[in-house]
Design a protein around this motif. Structure first.
Motif, short mmCIF file in Angstrom:
data_model
loop_
_atom_site.label_atom_id
_atom_site.label_comp_id
_atom_site.label_asym_id
_atom_site.label_seq_id
_atom_site.Cartn_x
_atom_site.Cartn_y
_atom_site.Cartn_z
N MET A 1 0.93 -1.26 -0.11
CA MET A 1 0.09 0.05 -0.07
C MET A 1 0.85 1.10 0.11
N GLY A 2 0.75 2.00 -0.88
CA GLY A 2 1.19 3.44 -1.01
C GLY A 2 1.12 4.40 0.03
N LYS A 3 1.83 5.63 0.14
CA LYS A 3 1.62 6.47 1.30
C LYS A 3 0.15 6.83 1.36
N ILE A 4 -0.30 7.18 0.12
CA ILE A 4 -1.81 7.71 0.09
C ILE A 4 -2.70 6.76 0.74
N GLY A 5 -2.68 5.34 0.47
CA GLY A 5 -3.42 4.50 1.04
C GLY A 5 -3.23 4.39 2.48
N GLU A 6 -2.14 4.49 2.85
CA GLU A 6 -1.72 4.58 4.33
C GLU A 6 -2.46 5.67 4.96
N LYS A 7 -2.31 6.82 4.39
CA LYS A 7 -2.97 7.82 5.23
C LYS A 7 -4.66 7.83 5.12
N PHE A 8 -5.20 7.28 4.00
CA PHE A 8 -6.48 7.09 3.91
C PHE A 8 -6.95 5.89 4.94
N GLU A 9 -6.14 5.18 5.16
CA GLU A 9 -6.49 3.86 6.34
C GLU A 9 -6.51 4.66 7.75
N GLU A 10 -5.37 5.60 7.92
CA GLU A 10 -5.12 6.25 9.07
C GLU A 10 -6.61 7.24 9.32
N LEU A 11 -6.98 7.74 8.33
CA LEU A 11 -8.28 8.66 8.44
C LEU A 11 -9.34 7.79 8.67
N LEU A 12 -9.54 6.65 8.00
CA LEU A 12 -10.80 5.90 8.51
C LEU A 12 -10.84 5.46 9.79
N GLN A 13 -9.57 5.21 10.51
CA GLN A 13 -9.49 4.79 11.87
C GLN A 13 -9.45 5.69 12.73
N ILE A 14 -9.35 7.03 12.35
CA ILE A 14 -9.47 8.07 13.39
C ILE A 14 -11.25 8.27 13.43
N MET A 15 -11.76 8.17 12.49
CA MET A 15 -13.23 8.18 12.57
C MET A 15 -13.79 7.22 13.09
N GLU A 16 -13.46 5.92 12.79
CA GLU A 16 -13.76 4.94 13.59
C GLU A 16 -13.53 4.95 15.22
N THR A 17 -12.37 5.77 15.65
CA THR A 17 -12.02 5.91 17.06
C THR A 17 -13.03 6.88 17.46
N LEU A 18 -13.32 7.99 16.91
CA LEU A 18 -14.19 9.18 17.14
C LEU A 18 -15.75 8.56 17.45
N ARG A 19 -16.10 7.50 16.51
CA ARG A 19 -17.47 7.24 16.85
C ARG A 19 -17.46 5.99 17.84
N GLY A 20 -16.33 5.42 18.26
CA GLY A 20 -16.06 4.57 19.02
C GLY A 20 -16.67 4.54 20.75
N GLU A 21 -16.79 3.77 21.28
CA GLU A 21 -17.04 3.53 22.78
C GLU A 21 -16.52 4.88 23.69
N ASN A 22 -14.99 4.93 23.38
CA ASN A 22 -14.37 5.88 24.10
C ASN A 22 -13.98 7.24 23.26
N GLY A 23 -14.70 7.32 22.39
CA GLY A 23 -14.53 8.21 21.32
C GLY A 23 -15.07 9.64 21.87
N CYS A 24 -15.49 10.82 20.99
CA CYS A 24 -16.18 11.87 21.18
C CYS A 24 -17.73 11.61 21.21
N SER A 25 -18.14 12.42 22.17
CA SER A 25 -19.62 12.15 22.60
C SER A 25 -20.38 13.01 21.50
N TRP A 26 -19.85 13.88 21.00
CA TRP A 26 -20.73 14.78 19.87
C TRP A 26 -20.75 13.88 18.59
N ASP A 27 -19.73 13.51 18.14
CA ASP A 27 -19.52 12.44 17.05
C ASP A 27 -20.22 11.34 17.18
N ARG A 28 -20.44 10.66 18.44
CA ARG A 28 -21.04 9.18 18.54
C ARG A 28 -22.46 9.55 18.45
N LYS A 29 -23.07 10.61 18.55
CA LYS A 29 -24.53 10.92 18.45
C LYS A 29 -25.12 11.41 17.25
#
Length: 251
Positions: A1-29
């Motif tokens: 996977m190239g650098k762009i692909g890696e960054k895109f995966e990182e972006l997806l992971q950040i959003m998943e974390t924000l929506r996760g159990e220990n994420g941001c209360s605003w994002d989750r709702k």
């Protein structure tokens, strides 16, 4: 996977974390419906920066638009509605399918072919050269899009002077309207003709009107400041006095 692909995966992971159990209360709702205003707002912010040719800010605003896509994709994934892979695959297939002159055996771009392919995709039996009427668009943008579609098949004015004449004609018809129904109809015709004029002037009517509205707001606030500075109250002033302050605010 190239650098762009890696960054895109990182972006997806950040959003998943924000929506996760220990994420941001605003994002989750948030839901698909609740974040619609932000997608619209960020789109217009980007349009503004394009007009300003501010490329640094364009990068930021495009990132904000991408955030909305990722946000919807994460919500869709959680609800088992769709995934980011579905979005990307659908887009890839659409681009290939709608460009047979690039990826197939057709010759050159054809607006009529483009609209016919879109109609077939939607399962529409009857194809109109005017194209799909997207009623979710703001009225000014919808009018411009329909006019562009008509112009693409040659149904358009020859020169801008004819367009000006049409605007004057519609204005005169509005002035001569006899009742509420006629006024509403003729006012709509006048707006439609002004949108047509905007095409010839290469002005986006939606953006132009928003800018004019913001200019009015800025001047109105400045007028309030001037009145307050002079120890007065807006509601106590005559229209002539307010007009003088308005002129001063424009300076």
């Amino acid at each position: 996977m190239g650098k762009i692909g890696e960054k895109f995966e990182e972006l997806l992971q950040i959003m998943e974390t924000l929506r996760g159990e220990n994420g941001c209360s605003w994002d989750r709702k948030q839901t698909h419906e609740s974040i619609i205003p932000y997608l619209i707002e960020e789109t217009y912010e980007f349009v503004k920066e394009v007009k300003n040719q501010n490329y640094k800010n364009m990068v930021e605003e495009l990132g904000d638009i991408l955030l909305q896509v990722i946000f919807h994709a994460q919500i869709g994934k959680e609800k088992k509605e769709f995934t980011i892979e579905d979005i990307i695959n659908t887009l890839i297939n659409k681009l290939i399918r709608r460009h047979p002159h690039v990826f197939g055996n057709e010759k050159d771009f054809s607006y009529e072919r483009w609209e016919k392919i879109k109609a077939l995709e939607k399962g529409e039996k009857h194809f109109s050269k005017i194209g799909k009427v997207n009623k979710s668009l703001p009225a000014l943008s919808l009018a411009r899009r329909i006019q562009e579609n008509a112009a693409n098949i040659g149904f358009d004015w020859d020169n801008i002077e004819d367009v000006y004449e049409k605007v004057y004609e519609e204005l005169e018809e509005l002035k001569n309207s006899k009742n509420a129904n006629e006024i509403e109809e003729e006012f709509g015709d006048l707006l439609f003709s002004i949108v047509n004029l905007s095409r010839f002037l290469k002005v986006d009517p939606e953006v132009s009107l928003r800018n004019a509205t913001q200019k009015f707001v800025n001047r109105f606030k400045k007028m309030e400041e001037l009145i307050e500075k002079d120890g007065g109250k807006m509601e106590d002033l005559s229209i002539n006095e307010l007009e003088q302050y308005w002129k001063e605010s424009k300076k």
